[in-house]
Design a protein around this motif. Structure first.
Motif, PDB file in Angstrom:
ATOM      1  N   PHE A 307       0.855  -1.191   0.000  1.00 38.79           N
ATOM      2  CA  PHE A 307       0.000   0.000   0.000  1.00 38.79           C
ATOM      3  C   PHE A 307       0.886   1.236   0.000  1.00 38.79           C
ATOM      4  O   PHE A 307       1.317   1.722   1.031  1.00 38.79           O
ATOM      5  N   GLN A 314      -3.906   3.031  -5.236  1.00 37.74           N
ATOM      6  CA  GLN A 314      -3.696   2.210  -4.052  1.00 37.74           C
ATOM      7  C   GLN A 314      -4.323   2.838  -2.814  1.00 37.74           C
ATOM      8  O   GLN A 314      -4.810   2.149  -1.936  1.00 37.74           O
ATOM      9  N   GLN A 317      -7.820   1.791  -2.382  1.00 32.79           N
ATOM     10  CA  GLN A 317      -8.080   0.378  -2.155  1.00 32.79           C
ATOM     11  C   GLN A 317      -8.359   0.105  -0.681  1.00 32.79           C
ATOM     12  O   GLN A 317      -7.840   0.774   0.210  1.00 32.79           O
ATOM     13  N   LEU A 319      -8.135  -2.489   2.375  1.00 28.24           N
ATOM     14  CA  LEU A 319      -7.417  -3.674   2.856  1.00 28.24           C
ATOM     15  C   LEU A 319      -8.273  -4.419   3.870  1.00 28.24           C
ATOM     16  O   LEU A 319      -8.680  -3.863   4.890  1.00 28.24           O
ATOM     17  N   LEU A 321      -7.689  -7.350   6.226  1.00 28.76           N
ATOM     18  CA  LEU A 321      -6.596  -8.155   6.772  1.00 28.76           C
ATOM     19  C   LEU A 321      -7.162  -9.198   7.729  1.00 28.76           C
ATOM     20  O   LEU A 321      -7.837  -8.859   8.704  1.00 28.76           O
ATOM     21  N   SER A 462      -8.957   0.191   6.057  1.00 28.91           N
ATOM     22  CA  SER A 462      -8.655  -1.200   6.427  1.00 28.91           C
ATOM     23  C   SER A 462      -9.640  -1.744   7.451  1.00 28.91           C
ATOM     24  O   SER A 462     -10.313  -0.992   8.165  1.00 28.91           O
ATOM     25  N   THR A 535      -7.660  -8.674  -0.157  1.00 29.23           N
ATOM     26  CA  THR A 535      -7.678  -9.516   1.045  1.00 29.23           C
ATOM     27  C   THR A 535      -6.310 -10.141   1.289  1.00 29.23           C
ATOM     28  O   THR A 535      -5.673 -10.654   0.377  1.00 29.23           O
ATOM     29  N   ILE A 612       3.715  -4.827   3.513  1.00 23.44           N
ATOM     30  CA  ILE A 612       2.413  -4.159   3.382  1.00 23.44           C
ATOM     31  C   ILE A 612       2.516  -2.655   3.597  1.00 23.44           C
ATOM     32  O   ILE A 612       1.951  -1.872   2.835  1.00 23.44           O
TER      33      ILE A 612
END
Length: 615
Positions: A307, A314, A317, A319, A321, A462, A535, A612
């Motif tokens: 990221f 990005q 996006q 995340l 987790l 996230s 993911t 990450i």
């Protein structure tokens, strides 16, 4: 069944620690299970996989006790090494896509490092009061000068005029100034250089100087070996073969070891406080060297960090987790904690129970019952794994076939859970004891920091989810909330209580590999609307295999034998995360997609953090 599904080795359940009587259950767990200093009463939990977490903690303790200051510092500050390894410059260099001009600039910066090394070695030699130490330092100075000559050969090979590009970067200046100040004796907490009157005081400066050089030498040796590993299949045609060959060579590895050995000799008489100074200098030097790599301009950059919040696509996006808990996040399996609480809080054989208490087995009966349950589980688990391996081996993953194979394991886990419930071993545990135990629960080095950084990075959209077979979600929640991570969503089984005491029953929510992946898919489905989701699933056991394969990126921690055997048999391949990132860079492909059949292995949470989030 989380209680018996983890470790193919004996886990010590510490019982009857009379030398250090704890004030309560939580303090007992804190001082005994995690410190490994009490006498052991062993329950044979043979859980079907290697205990990465427990063995790692024991190995780390061994390093701390037996190895020298340089080795201890390298282990302690491995996060910086991971950040260097997953640095865009290093990844591009490994892939062969690094632009020649960028490599030239890096070599020019390294020349400034080596000149500073040579000067610092000369100053350290003057401070050493032992002929062997002086000779060793001069040998290291010669090695630095030889490395400078090697850089000259790089320059000649590529027709690069170093004189045109010899202006040091800001990060380079920060390191060289720091090193030469250290070699001059300008260090917080010690006397000014002109007041270092005795030979012993001067020897300390020589040790401090090596403490500021060693991280750079060790980091180069580490990167050289890592790059050789991922480039071995095409090393002969690699554009930067000469650089990789040099720093992965036995000669350079030996130089790193000799530098560390010399530090041990110079620091043998130092006090704990003075060794702490070396540790501080080591960390500063390693961070400064990593910062120098960060300053190298690399384009294009695919994959690291995953990221890059400076990139618009990005940053948009989302995340998601996911992580397993036992031995992925924790150092000790939760079943060992719950068993210990049960045994420690159980009544003695000669102790009467009041009428308002839940009827419980005595501590002696609990010990015996846990042993019988674990023995039965071990035998049946191994039979189940062998049954999975008895099907025809496939070269390419078939997700439906993988699901069917793990249905056997799922059915087995549920039956084993029922046995535990019916046995009554989970009856009578106090919820306050469980929560306090969670607060004291040791998590893997870097795990909490990683989760916290993900949660606190405001630009990063996230969600954090933990999927676990653990019998008691309260234990997991407590371990995270005590670290300030109340935002972690825990999906696990729940104890049922009467007046704060467990009834011995559990609310069954996640008992098996099938349950895990169904929860995983449901969570994604509920959150997928109008979101660009990526993911990531982090796990360590065969029970995580379906989720690992289903996720866009499946990351494996540890060395589970059953996971690798079964996964490989069912068409899953395992490659190091660094190698996976390099391959993405090599083919200019930033996409990560689930069901690829490839899982990515790491040695620590530091690797995950570096991949990450980067620095």
């Amino acid at each position: 069944m989380n209680g018996f599904q983890k470790i193919k080795k004996t886990i010590p359940i510490l019982i009857g620690c009379e030398r250090y009587p704890p004030r309560n259950i939580a303090s007992f767990i804190s001082c005994s299970i995690f410190s490994h200093f009490c006498s052991f009463s062993t329950i044979n939990f043979d859980f079907g996989k290697q205990s990465m977490a427990l063995s790692a903690s024991i190995k780390l303790s061994a390093v701390t006790a037996e190895e020298g200051i340089a080795r201890r510092c390298w282990v302690k500050f491995r996060k910086e090494a991971a950040l260097a390894l997953f640095n865009p410059f290093v990844v591009s260099l490994a892939s062969g896509n690094l632009k020649l001009g960028t490599f030239h600039h890096y070599i020019a910066q390294d020349v400034h490092f080596l000149r500073a090394f040579a000067q610092a070695y000369e100053m350290a030699e003057e401070c050493a009061d032992d002929d062997d130490a002086k000779s060793g330092i001069l040998d290291l100075q010669k090695s630095a000068l030889l490395e400078l000559e090697m850089h000259d050969s790089f320059i000649q090979q590529w027709g690069f005029d170093l004189l045109e590009k010899n202006c040091p970067d800001v990060a380079t200046v920060k390191y060289t100034d720091f090193l030469l100040a250290t070699a001059s004796g300008y260090i917080d907490g010690i006397k000014a250089p002109e007041k270092l009157a005795t030979p012993f005081e001067k020897t300390k400066v020589a040790a401090y100087t090596l403490g500021a050089i060693i991280p750079c030498v060790r980091l180069k040796a580490f990167l050289g070996k890592e790059l050789l590993t991922v480039c071995e299949s095409w090393a002969s045609t690699h554009p930067y073969k000469k650089w990789i060959d040099n720093y992965s060579s036995d000669a350079f590895q030996d130089r790193a070891l000799k530098t560390e050995d010399l530090l041990e000799k110079l620091s043998v008489s130092l006090t704990g406080e003075e060794l702490n100074v070396i540790e501080k200098l080591y960390h500063i030097a390693l961070k400064l060297k990593t910062n120098c790599l960060q300053e190298q301009s690399v384009e294009p950059n695919f994959g690291v960090p995953l990221f890059n919040l400076n990139e618009k696509d990005q940053a948009e996006q989302h995340l998601m987790l996911f992580s397993d808990f036992d031995l992925t996040c924790s150092v000790v399996d939760s079943s060992a904690i719950l068993a210990e609480i049960a045994i420690r809080s159980a009544p003695r054989v000669d102790q009467n129970q009041s009428d308002n208490q839940l009827s419980r087995m005595s501590s002696a009966d609990l010990r015996s019952t846990w042993g019988e349950l674990s023995k039965q589980y071990t035998e049946e688990y191994e039979q189940c794994v062998e049954s999975v391996l008895s099907c025809e081996k496939v070269e390419k993953i078939n997700y439906q076939g993988l699901w069917q194979a793990l249905e056997q394991l799922s059915n087995f886990e549920k039956k084993a859970n029922t046995r535990v419930i019916d046995s009554g071993v989970l009856k009578g545990l106090n919820i306050d004891d469980i929560r306090r135990a969670g607060e004291f629960l040791n998590l893997q080095d870097g795990c909490i920091d990683f989760f916290r950084n993900v949660a606190e990075t405001k630009q990063l959209k996230s969600e954090l989810h933990v999927l676990s077979y653990c019998w008691c979600a309260d234990l997991i929640r407590s371990s995270f909330t005590s670290g300030g991570l109340s935002m972690v969503n825990v999906h696990a089984n729940e104890f049922l209580y009467e007046s704060s005491l467990s009834t011995g029953e559990i609310s069954k929510k996640v008992e098996s590999p099938i349950d895990k992946v169904e929860s995983f898919c449901k969570i994604i489905e509920d959150n997928q609307k109008d979101k660009k989701i990526l993911t990531v699933y982090i796990g360590d056991s065969l029970g995580d295999l379906l989720c690992l394969v289903k996720a866009d990126i499946g990351i494996v921690v540890g060395e589970s034998a059953s996971l690798r055997r079964a996964g490989s048999h069912l068409g899953v391949s395992f490659v190091s995360l660094f190698q996976g990132v390099v391959e993405k860079q090599k083919v200019n492909s930033p996409d990560w997609k689930g069901l690829s059949g490839t899982l990515y292995t790491v040695s620590s949470w530091a690797d995950i953090h570096a991949f990450i989030l980067g620095s």
